[in-house]
Write a protein that holds these residues in place. Structure first.
Motif, PDB file in Angstrom:
ATOM      1  N   GLU A 123     -32.504  43.488   2.878  1.00 31.78           N
ATOM      2  CA  GLU A 123     -31.274  43.015   2.228  1.00 31.78           C
ATOM      3  C   GLU A 123     -30.916  41.606   2.697  1.00 31.78           C
ATOM      4  OE1 GLU A 123     -27.912  45.570   1.700  1.00 31.78           O
ATOM      5  OE2 GLU A 123     -26.523  43.869   1.744  1.00 31.78           O
ATOM      6  N   ARG A 127     -30.362  38.315   0.381  1.00 34.90           N
ATOM      7  CA  ARG A 127     -29.171  37.450   0.441  1.00 34.90           C
ATOM      8  C   ARG A 127     -29.579  36.001   0.715  1.00 34.90           C
ATOM      9  NH1 ARG A 127     -23.948  39.887   1.864  1.00 34.90           N
ATOM     10  NH2 ARG A 127     -24.056  42.125   1.538  1.00 34.90           N
ATOM     11  N   GLY A 139     -19.314  38.528  -6.960  1.00 30.44           N
ATOM     12  CA  GLY A 139     -19.314  38.823  -5.533  1.00 30.44           C
ATOM     13  C   GLY A 139     -20.692  39.224  -5.035  1.00 30.44           C
ATOM     14  N   TYR A 140     -21.694  38.983  -5.838  1.00 28.92           N
ATOM     15  CA  TYR A 140     -23.120  39.118  -5.465  1.00 28.92           C
ATOM     16  C   TYR A 140     -23.639  40.547  -5.269  1.00 28.92           C
ATOM     17  CZ  TYR A 140     -22.285  34.199  -4.346  1.00 28.92           C
ATOM     18  OH  TYR A 140     -21.905  32.886  -4.397  1.00 28.92           O
ATOM     19  N   LEU A 141     -22.773  41.501  -4.997  1.00 30.02           N
ATOM     20  CA  LEU A 141     -23.293  42.789  -4.529  1.00 30.02           C
ATOM     21  C   LEU A 141     -24.130  43.490  -5.590  1.00 30.02           C
ATOM     22  CD1 LEU A 141     -20.333  44.101  -2.361  1.00 30.02           C
ATOM     23  CD2 LEU A 141     -22.334  42.787  -1.690  1.00 30.02           C
ATOM     24  N   ILE A 144     -27.483  41.758  -5.647  1.00 31.08           N
ATOM     25  CA  ILE A 144     -28.322  42.192  -4.520  1.00 31.08           C
ATOM     26  C   ILE A 144     -28.893  43.583  -4.810  1.00 31.08           C
ATOM     27  CG2 ILE A 144     -28.258  42.834  -2.061  1.00 31.08           C
ATOM     28  CD1 ILE A 144     -25.998  40.631  -1.826  1.00 31.08           C
TER      29      ILE A 144
ATOM     30  N   ASP B 722     -22.195  35.526   2.787  1.00 35.14           N
ATOM     31  CA  ASP B 722     -20.863  35.728   3.337  1.00 35.14           C
ATOM     32  C   ASP B 722     -20.236  37.052   2.904  1.00 35.14           C
ATOM     33  OD1 ASP B 722     -20.757  33.022   4.434  1.00 35.14           O
ATOM     34  OD2 ASP B 722     -20.597  32.379   2.357  1.00 35.14           O
ATOM     35  N   MET B 723     -20.866  37.711   1.937  1.00 36.74           N
ATOM     36  CA  MET B 723     -20.247  38.915   1.380  1.00 36.74           C
ATOM     37  C   MET B 723     -20.514  40.129   2.251  1.00 36.74           C
ATOM     38  SD  MET B 723     -18.288  38.809  -1.156  1.00 36.74           S
ATOM     39  CE  MET B 723     -18.249  40.353  -2.076  1.00 36.74           C
ATOM     40  N   PRO B 724     -19.466  40.863   2.564  1.00 36.73           N
ATOM     41  CA  PRO B 724     -19.651  42.093   3.331  1.00 36.73           C
ATOM     42  C   PRO B 724     -20.039  43.239   2.391  1.00 36.73           C
ATOM     43  CG  PRO B 724     -17.342  41.818   2.817  1.00 36.73           C
ATOM     44  CD  PRO B 724     -18.048  40.623   2.226  1.00 36.73           C
ATOM     45  N   ALA B 725     -20.364  44.375   2.972  1.00 37.97           N
ATOM     46  CA  ALA B 725     -20.518  45.580   2.158  1.00 37.97           C
ATOM     47  C   ALA B 725     -19.135  45.966   1.634  1.00 37.97           C
ATOM     48  CB  ALA B 725     -21.081  46.696   3.018  1.00 37.97           C
TER      49      ALA B 725
ATOM     50  N   ARG C 189     -18.896  28.600   6.800  1.00 42.79           N
ATOM     51  CA  ARG C 189     -19.486  29.799   6.195  1.00 42.79           C
ATOM     52  C   ARG C 189     -20.712  30.239   6.987  1.00 42.79           C
ATOM     53  NH1 ARG C 189     -19.680  27.571   0.103  1.00 42.79           N
ATOM     54  NH2 ARG C 189     -20.877  26.032   1.235  1.00 42.79           N
ATOM     55  N   ASN C 190     -21.328  31.312   6.508  1.00 43.07           N
ATOM     56  CA  ASN C 190     -22.521  31.815   7.181  1.00 43.07           C
ATOM     57  C   ASN C 190     -23.781  31.044   6.791  1.00 43.07           C
ATOM     58  OD1 ASN C 190     -21.142  33.706   8.596  1.00 43.07           O
ATOM     59  ND2 ASN C 190     -21.427  35.323   7.088  1.00 43.07           N
ATOM     60  N   ALA C 191     -23.720  30.288   5.735  1.00 42.36           N
ATOM     61  CA  ALA C 191     -24.921  29.556   5.328  1.00 42.36           C
ATOM     62  C   ALA C 191     -24.530  28.370   4.472  1.00 42.36           C
ATOM     63  CB  ALA C 191     -25.839  30.467   4.529  1.00 42.36           C
TER      64      ALA C 191
END
Lengths: 152, 809, 294
Positions: A123, A127, A139-141, A144, B722-725, C189-191
């Motif tokens: 995963e 990302r 929100g990408y989820l 993914i 940056d997106m969490p679950a 940010r993270n990236a």
């Protein structure tokens, strides 16, 4: 002065006369009519203009059209195969990974490059692989999730 | 509650594939810049480099001489008809004539044979300015003797709102704890990935067609008609696919009007686009809010009263700003029982690009401020923050002190769901230092109760026409699919209402020729356009059954249409004659029904055509009269309210101040999910935007009023890493005023995101932060100050052995 | 916004490129990865009359490790460095810097040479190169010279490279046994973020468990160029590595940093100084961990 370049796009050979200061994204969209490649920022920040150039996904707004001379490009229009949609495209449809759709072509191409190189990404690698493509809607989820679903 | 409705429906309340997804994954969906027309010209805008200046002279002669230039327009050509969003504050003209009010204000436009020529021509237009002193902050703008942007608005106040419901001061007297806090955010940008663009095409019969990346074809049509003086019947606005909107694309922009005028002048189609910098210079996204709130509660946590002041830095024009300043107050009326509320809001002009509406219009920062404060109150009272919220929660049928009617409210279910699914009870109070958990609630309108201009207009009209061969229903709506999935939603609602499969519906939207629809803003379409669609579908069903009734001599009420077939409630009539007739019409066709098959909708609708001609169903929707009688009572009213609760878990790197959001648990009551996949998509998207606003996003200006981070590198939105679950939980409260019980999800889902993060950060680091975004520096400095303060206190405490064990500063 | 008009040249060899650079002088700009140049041109910050595109020159794309030296051609993409297992194994801090640069899309175009030559104080590649003691090969028609990267940066956007010179390759010596390095960059940010601050640290031990015999600490975003922290390096050398020592080194780095920190910069001076300390301590700990493992 325009320069004649020879470029292979989605397995078709084209000869195009381009201005030195023309970007690859503009050539694809306005000279070849391949409008699936989108222009979101013009500065390499959003990834909407992603194409695969000699096997590598790049932001086509950061590449000059003349630099594509003699090279091979895959755009979103070339992802669908003889047997229909690429599994990634199907997964994007099924998983709800598409909203406004403006980032979708670039997103699909980044994901395709990732899977071509690494068919079983983690995963985190997924990302990372789409980290250059901005999406403001999903929100990408779900994206993914779609990539994961076709990973080996 | 919960998923009681599952299985009740044939089409809706499922996981449907979007009707546009197949084109979008192929790159086939057309956005406005993908379109090309014969003889098309390209336009460009001349925009002000100065924040506030008098225009002394505009010289276009050099630009006129450039080969390829077809037309140059300024205020002299465009006139000075004022427009904007609220008719009460029409304060913009297509082009400035006397002065410019912000960097990026519009001065002229050029149409040329190609874009490079148009841009070069723009650079050749010479403007003489006399620079004026400018104001950039609320304090500067409201100061005595400050320069005034609009002569009619002294002290630069666009709008001032004063409301009181109940007796706040009296209520405070009965309170055991009164708490005052504040919150300030930074101006945001909606950062949709497709910049605004348009093509205007004026034909020689005097018809103007505008293709535009817009959220509201109807509002644009009205403004174009009004400003350019063309009857509305001759103005058609068409919305191709749109690459996101989130608010700013709901208002007419100058480029749209300039393109129309250029097309009228040249007789050719004219295409214009913003580049990314112009998107920032045009602005119209979320305001900067300065909230100041005082809440009074009883010992047991009962909320008694809220006193609230707010200042909005609005930029150079009103845009949606009047609605914004009202929303900022009115949306705190719920979802908690609040007997008394007093609000004083100012929306202020400054020499910056105008702010407008953005997802969660007006309410997001207010919610952030209040929900953090409620958390602090709960802590001081020693009550679990979730428990305190539940104690105060409204339930369905309650009306807020400012007259908002919670006709359905699954708020309690949302809170309980996120509490249980996140493991709140085990985690809260038991996490190691640096880790935190926080929660918040929120609610939002399902469509504004009134149009943006005063009118008794229907908010949405829908027409469904059956194809004459029977079997396919064409749905026409002027509503705006901008990515949220509304086309699919309405196709599903239409199919459900007619009793036919989704594949039998073809939907066209986003065209003012199809009717009136106010468009995609205020989370209105699912409920409002949805009701109009449902009514049109039912109209079709009734007409088809009426004809069948005549043919088969079965009363209409004894028949129904389900899954594309006619259902007879009583004895099945003999359909032989009807079917024979249908088959005779289709000699040689391979898909004719066998004699023993059920009677299909296709056959029935063909019979209906043969009997009555084109079968057209009509639907419309207008909310009833809503809300109170006070000034501004319209803003905040809605036929229904969506609501949501969220739990956020995160960690803070105390050495750098960097926050890592680890998990979000989000429950949203959307009444009934038409398309579950899309509902979850809206929840994810809202959280992603809320996360960005909480942690990263801020539009920055230099001391000349120029945006210094006008790109998507330095204006930081959430990326995939940056997106969490997220665990999404759909709650269905069956809204009585919505189509099949449905209400909003598009904006409400963002409301709890910021405060839930604020509360989780406080839980992690022990100190509250009252300014956004929570970038590492801000968090680090808060920790540093807190530690220094604690060190000092320790010194004193060591002697007295007293002091507070409170975690909060 | 469109690009200025220019003539485009794509030399096939380094020699040809050198001749062009010599001929056009300041009127020309070199296009390596283009990720900076395209933005500068689009934003009208520069408008060269000639653009010399070099990513097609094979010689500039060599990546090899031979006799204790890593040689990276100037036009090796950052993505290639990220993917190189050999670099990750021996020059981990360089790999970390490469990984921190932009998004994967940017890394596929951006070149190692470009990230060095553009001389931006927030750049991700130079700190680790400096920490590893890299040198740069600059070529012109009359010959080539090797300069230490320590002496290369002269200011924001300016370097010791002559207008007629081209950076052809970067030489990074293999770290000796019992040495290690660490790179940390801090963004919002993270990236895909532009750094608020970045630090790279390198230490070499005098045998396992021995004292520090060599140290290099480099910080970015606190001055017009990346800077070595001599005071902290001196303090480390000859000492046994401990947490307390690293804290002192961090403190020294904090004192040496002179960030400007204006209302428009990405962070205040106070925060940057504190982060110099924090990241110095963290990167030294990383370097020490690596040193103990090899």
């Amino acid at each position: 002065m325009k320069k004649l370049i020879r470029v292979t796009v989605n397995d078709m050979e084209y000869e195009v006369a381009v201005k030195p200061n023309q970007t690859l994204v503009d050539m694809l969209r306005y000279d070849l009519g391949l409008t699936g490649t989108k222009n979101g920022c013009g500065e390499g920040d959003c990834g909407a203009c992603t194409v695969i150039l000699d096997g590598t996904p790049v932001s086509s707004c950061l590449v000059l059209a003349v630099q594509a001379d003699g090279r091979a490009i895959t755009t979103i229009e070339g992802v669908e195969g003889k047997d229909g949609l690429h599994p990634l495209q199907k997964a994007f449809i099924e998983k709800g990974a598409v909203q406004c759709g403006f980032c979708t072509p670039g997103m699909v191409l980044s994901a395709k490059s990732l899977l071509d190189e690494n068919p079983g990404p983690s995963e985190e690698e997924i990302r990372e692989g789409i980290s250059g493509n901005l999406c403001r809607c999903t929100g990408y989820l779900q994206i993914i999730d779609a990539v994961k679903s076709v990973s080996k | 509650m919960g998923e009681i409705s599952m299985g009740k429906f044939d089409v809706i309340n499922s996981r449907a594939v979007r009707v546009d997804a197949s084109d979008k994954v192929r790159g086939r969906a057309l956005y406005v810049d993908d379109m090309k027309m014969a003889g098309m010209l390209y336009g460009a805008l001349l925009q002000s480099p100065l924040a506030h200046a008098e225009i002394l002279n505009i010289d276009t002669t050099a630009a006129q001489r450039l080969p390829g230039v077809k037309s140059i327009i300024t205020h002299k050509d465009a006139g000075l008809v004022k427009f904007g969003v609220s008719p009460a504050r029409y304060d913009e003209t297509i082009f400035c004539h006397d002065k410019v009010r912000h960097v990026g204000d519009n001065i002229a436009a050029v149409a040329a044979t190609d874009l490079d020529t148009a841009l070069r021509a723009v650079s050749l237009i010479k403007v003489d300015y006399r620079e004026l002193p400018a104001v950039f902050t609320v304090e500067e703008a409201m100061a005595e003797g400050a320069p005034v942007l609009h002569a009619a608005f002294p002290r630069n106040i666009t709008a001032e709102v004063q409301d009181e419901f109940g007796d706040v001061e009296a209520a405070f007297k009965q309170c055991d704890l009164i708490k005052t806090t504040s919150l300030v955010n930074k101006r945001q940008d909606a950062a949709f990935i497709e910049p605004q663009g348009c093509i205007a095409s004026y034909d020689f019969s005097g018809n103007l067609t505008l293709y535009s990346s817009t959220q509201s074809p109807h509002y644009i049509q009205r403004v174009v008609s009004m400003v350019l003086g063309i009857p509305m019947g001759k103005v058609r606005v068409v919305k191709p696919y749109v690459g996101g909107g989130f608010g700013p694309k709901a208002a007419t922009n100058h480029m749209e009007l300039a393109a129309c005028l250029l097309s009228m002048k040249t007789g050719k189609p004219v295409k214009m686009n913003f580049d990314r910098q112009q998107v920032f210079m045009h602005g119209r996204s979320r305001h900067q809010f300065f909230h100041h709130m005082t809440t009074g509660v009883k010992k047991d946590g009962t909320i008694m009263a809220l006193k609230h002041d707010c200042y909005l830095n609005g930029g150079a024009y009103a845009s949606f700003g009047i609605a914004t300043v009202y929303y900022a107050g009115s949306l705190l009326g719920g979802p908690y029982k609040l007997p008394a509320m007093k609000y004083h809001g100012y929306r202020v002009y400054t020499n910056l690009p105008a702010c407008g509406a953005q997802r969660g219009h007006g309410g997001v920062i207010a919610r952030g401020c209040w929900e953090q404060q409620l958390d602090m109150i709960a802590q001081e009272l020693g009550i679990d923050p979730i428990e305190m919220r539940l104690r105060n929660m409204m339930s369905a049928g309650d009306v807020t002190c400012n007259y908002l009617d919670m006709s359905s409210l699954g708020m309690k279910e949302c809170v309980e769901a996120v509490r249980d699914r996140s493991g709140w009870k085990e985690k809260k109070g038991n996490l190691p230092p640096g880790k935190g958990i926080g929660m918040s609630c929120g609610f939002f309108v399902s469509g504004a109760g009134y149009p943006i201009y005063r009118s008794d207009t229907f908010h949405g009209t829908v027409i469904i026409k059956l194809t004459e061969d029977g079997g396919t229903a064409l749905v026409y709506t002027a509503s705006a699919e901008i990515g949220q999935g509304s086309d699919t939603t309405f196709a599903m609602i239409a199919a459900e209402a007619m009793g036919i499969p989704l594949e039998c519906v073809r939907l066209e939207s986003g065209d003012t020729d199809f009717g009136v629809d106010l468009g995609a803003y205020s989370s209105r379409q699912t409920l409002m356009t949805g009701l109009a669609t449902k009514e049109a579908g039912e109209d079709i069903k009734r007409q088809v059954l009426e004809v069948l009734s005549e043919e088969l001599h079965v009363p209409v009420e004894d028949m129904d249409i389900k899954k594309g077939f006619i259902v007879f409630k009583g004895e099945k009539p003999d359909i032989t004659a009807l079917r024979t007739r249908y088959i005779k019409e289709h000699r040689g066709w391979s898909d004719n029904p066998a004699m023993d098959e059920e009677l299909s909708f296709r056959e029935a609708s063909r019979m209906a055509f043969l009997s009555r001609g084109s079968i057209v169903g009509k639907g419309k929707y207008k909310p009833p009269i809503l809300g109170g009688q006070h000034k501004g009572a319209a803003v905040g009213t809605s036929p229904a309210y969506g609501c949501s609760a969220q739990v956020v878990e995160l960690s803070v790197d105390e050495g750098t101040g960097k926050i890592n959001i680890e998990k979000m648990t989000d429950a949203h009551d959307c009444g009934l999910a038409i398309n579950r996949t899309s509902v979850e998509g809206q929840m994810y998207g809202s959280l992603s935007m809320g996360l960005g606003e909480a942690l990263f996003e801020e539009v920055k200006f230099d001391d000349k009023g120029r945006v210094i981070n006008d790109d998507l590198a330095e204006y930081k939105i959430t990326r995939a890493l940056d997106m969490p679950a997220i665990e999404p939980i759909i709650v269905e409260s069956n809204e009585p005023n919505g189509p099949f019980g449905a209400k909003e999800v598009g904006e409400g889902a963002i409301m709890p995101a910021i405060p839930a993060i604020l509360n989780a950060v406080a839980d992690a680091i022990g100190v509250r932060i009252f300014e956004l975004p929570l970038k590492p520096e801000r968090v680090y400095m808060a920790i540093k100050e807190y530690k220094m303060k604690k060190e000092k206190e320790k010194g004193i405490e060591g002697k007295t052995l007293a002091g507070s064990s409170q975690k909060q500063a | 916004m469109s690009l200025p008009e220019f003539d485009f040249h794509a030399p096939g060899t380094v020699e040809e490129a050198c001749r062009m650079v010599a001929g056009f002088g300041a009127k020309a700009k070199i296009f390596a990865g283009g990720t900076d140049l395209m933005l500068d041109m689009r934003r009208n910050r520069i408008s060269p009359e000639h653009v010399i595109s070099i990513p097609g020159i094979e010689e500039l794309k060599t990546l090899e490790i031979a006799s204790g030296m890593l040689t990276i051609g100037a036009c090796v993409t950052v993505a290639r460095v990220v993917k190189s297992k050999e670099i990750a194994a021996k020059w981990g801090a360089l790999c970390a810097g490469a990984k921190a640069l932009g998004s994967c899309l940017v890394r596929n175009l951006a070149t190692i040479g470009g990230n060095v030559v553009s001389a931006r104080p927030a750049a991700d590649i130079p700190p680790s190169l400096m920490a590893y003691g890299a040198s740069l090969v600059l070529k012109k028609t009359s010959g080539e010279r090797v300069v230490s990267i320590n002496d290369f940066f002269t200011g924001t956007g300016s370097t010791a490279m002559g207008p007629d010179e081209i950076l052809t390759r970067i030489l990074v010596p293999e770290p000796p046994p019992h040495s290690g390095a660490g790179y940390v960059n801090l963004g919002i940010r993270n990236a895909c973020d532009i750094n608020i601050l970045n630090v790279s640290s390198y230490i070499a031990l005098d045998g396992p468990g021995g004292a520090i015999k060599d140290a290099r600490i480099v910080m970015g975003c606190v001055a017009p160029t990346h800077v070595r922290v001599n005071s902290a390096e001196k303090l480390l050398i000859g000492e046994k590595p401990t947490d307390a020592l690293f804290q002192r080194a961090g403190e020294a780095a904090l004192n040496a940093a002179t960030p400007r920190g204006s209302a428009y910069s990405r962070a205040s001076a106070e925060y940057k100084k504190d982060m110099v300390k924090e990241l110095t301590v963290r990167t030294l700990a990383m370097a020490y961990r690596e040193a103990m493992g090899r």
